[in-house]
Design an enzyme around this catalytic site. Structure first.
Site, short mmCIF file in Angstrom:
data_model
loop_
_atom_site.label_atom_id
_atom_site.label_comp_id
_atom_site.label_asym_id
_atom_site.label_seq_id
_atom_site.Cartn_x
_atom_site.Cartn_y
_atom_site.Cartn_z
N SER A 130 39.67 46.95 30.35
CA SER A 130 39.55 44.95 30.71
C SER A 130 40.67 44.64 29.35
O SER A 130 41.11 44.11 28.98
CB SER A 130 37.81 43.97 30.82
OG SER A 130 37.87 44.45 31.98
N HIS A 187 33.05 37.18 29.90
CA HIS A 187 34.14 38.45 30.58
C HIS A 187 35.46 37.59 30.50
O HIS A 187 36.09 37.73 29.40
CB HIS A 187 34.38 39.03 31.64
CG HIS A 187 34.85 40.44 31.46
ND1 HIS A 187 36.36 40.09 31.63
CD2 HIS A 187 34.30 41.60 30.88
CE1 HIS A 187 37.09 41.42 31.82
NE2 HIS A 187 36.26 42.08 31.68
N ASP A 237 40.25 35.41 35.92
CA ASP A 237 38.87 36.12 35.65
C ASP A 237 37.04 35.59 35.91
O ASP A 237 36.92 34.68 36.82
CB ASP A 237 38.82 36.72 33.29
CG ASP A 237 37.97 37.77 33.20
OD1 ASP A 237 36.73 37.66 33.85
OD2 ASP A 237 38.31 38.93 32.96
#
Length: 471
Positions: free
Chosen positions: A281, A106, A71
């Site tokens: 996600s 994120h 990520d």
């Protein structure tokens, strides 16, 4: 979507991040009102109940399992992740200008959903992940889209295969599960080979199905395929809404294996912040956590059997058993562990000769293509002959049908018997019809009112009609 966070920090923004060559984060974050840390746990309750985690935690909490999070990077100092994160290699290094610190929003968010352990007495406050005792290996392979190096990262060829390199790195550094809450539309042979390498080493791969559900591919009616989720062997995860239906943004296509909550999911952000958002996600991160629970309890289970346990234990199964929106249903940690207990002693290994090299075309190599030139004049000629023959056959059948019908009528009429036959002739001298058996023809005579006699042709027989007009 403009994000929202809950903490004493200033409000900020985190739109979906994008990585090299249109590799995009498959989720967004959104705002919530300011809240205390224990309110965060309360906000998590719907997701925890959906996954049936209280029951699952009686069996496994992810001990001794490493989940690689490919990520944007993870904030290892967040109080809900502290001590559980190993910072691995940064494959996006050099995209940002010197001195720029990665945003890591994120990646921190996804890591907290997988392995957050909370904080405070008994870890009762803050975010708790699906596998709170698992370890996170942070591998940076994307940039958030507000980072200054975002454009460079998307255009420089040296970043093209960062995901493939990240997968291999994670495998070689002890990952049991790899979470990839990222997506792009085009795949490379290097990525295919890396996925195959990971599976051959027994690593479970989980990826987000993508958030293009409202956009359909021409001619198919489905949302576009997303990679790495669409690679064979990868657990492709769709997002379910709060009513456990397919979220409107979630990709709908045959790559989807199962679903998990993906709407209003709360997680941690950098700097002890908390975020709420939606996307595949978040759903993929939750499923990665369930895979970690299974691998902790049954470390020798192959990726294919882990995937089978996940799907067989799913709830909210579609009426037909499977659909392209939710796959085999919504993941349930407790039921998946029960299914894993049933099948974990089985083996599922492909023979060496049956393995497909991802760098090679599927199937046998094609030889030279033989071009056949067809004579259109001859095709038309033979086509005309065939058509005429067909019409002749139809005409013959029609003649046979008419002849058969006439024969049936003659048989039905039968011969005139030899005995006396009485018929009534109309008083006004109407026609009387007789059938002569010798030639099968019809004989028509008029009976007069006075009565008379007439012969039946070719027979010499006669019949008399009395004066009353009866024969």
């Amino acid at each position: 979507m403009a994000p929202r966070r809950t903490s004493t920090a200033a409000l900020g923004r985190a739109a979906p991040a994008v990585a090299a060559f249109l590799l995009a984060v498959a989720g967004t974050a959104g705002p919530v009102t300011a809240a205390r840390a224990d309110d965060v746990r309360t906000a998590q309750e719907p997701v925890l109940r959906t996954l049936d985690l209280p029951n699952a935690w009686r069996i496994s909490k992810g001990e001794n399992v490493t989940v690689a999070v490919l990520d944007s990077g993870v904030d290892a100092t967040h109080r809900d992740l502290a001590g559980s994160v190993v910072e691995g290699r940064d494959f996006a290094r050099g995209a940002n200008p010197p001195g720029v610190v990665p945003a890591r929003l994120h990646g921190t968010y996804m890591a907290s959903l997988i392995a957050g352990h909370g904080h405070g007495p008994g870890g009762a406050d803050g975010v708790v992940g699906v596998a709170p005792k698992a370890e996170v290996l942070s591998v940076r392979v994307i940039l958030e889209d507000e980072e200054p190096g975002f454009r460079r990262f998307n255009t420089a060829t040296r970043f093209e295969n960062v995901v493939a390199r990240g997968v291999r790195y994670a495998v070689d550094h002890g990952a049991d599960v790899i979470n990839m809450s990222i997506s792009k539309e085009l795949a490379t042979k290097e990525e295919r080979a890396a996925i195959r390498y990971a599976i051959s080493k027994g690593v479970v791969l989980v990826a987000a199905a993508g958030n293009d559900g409202a956009r359909k591919s021409a001619g198919t009616g489905y949302a576009p395929y997303s990679y790495p989720a669409a690679f064979p062997g990868v657990v492709s995860v769709a997002a379910a809404d709060r009513k456990l239906r397919r979220a409107s943004f979630s990709n709908r296509n045959p790559s989807v294996l199962l679903a998990a909550p993906g709407v209003d999911v709360l997680g941690a952000g950098p700097g002890d912040e908390y975020w709420v958002g939606r996307g595949t996600s978040q759903a993929a991160a939750l499923v990665s956590g369930v895979a970690a629970l299974i691998k902790a309890k049954y470390p020798r289970m192959s990726p294919a059997l882990v995937a089978q346990a996940l799907t067989a234990g799913a709830t909210r199964r579609p009426s037909g058993g499977y659909d392209t929106g939710l796959g085999f249903g919504v993941v349930n940690a407790s039921r998946a562990l029960a299914e894993a207990a049933r099948i974990h002693r089985h083996t599922l290994t492909a023979r060496a000769g049956a393995l497909q090299d991802p760098a090679s075309p599927v199937g046998r190599a094609a030889g030279p293509v033989q071009v056949v030139r067809r004579d259109r004049d001859m095709i038309n000629l033979y086509g005309g002959i065939a058509g005429a023959a067909g019409l002749g056959a139809v005409a013959s059948l029609a003649v046979l049908a008419v002849s058969a019908r006439a024969a049936r009528r003659r048989r039905a009429a039968g011969p005139i018997p030899d005995g006396p036959v009485t018929r009534t002739a109309p008083e006004n001298g109407g026609a009387v019809i007789r059938t002569a058996p010798e030639n099968g023809g019809a004989v028509i005579r008029t009976a007069s009112e006075s009565g008379g006699t007439w012969p039946i042709p070719d027979s010499g027989d006669t019949r008399s009609a009395p004066g009353g007009g009866e024969a």
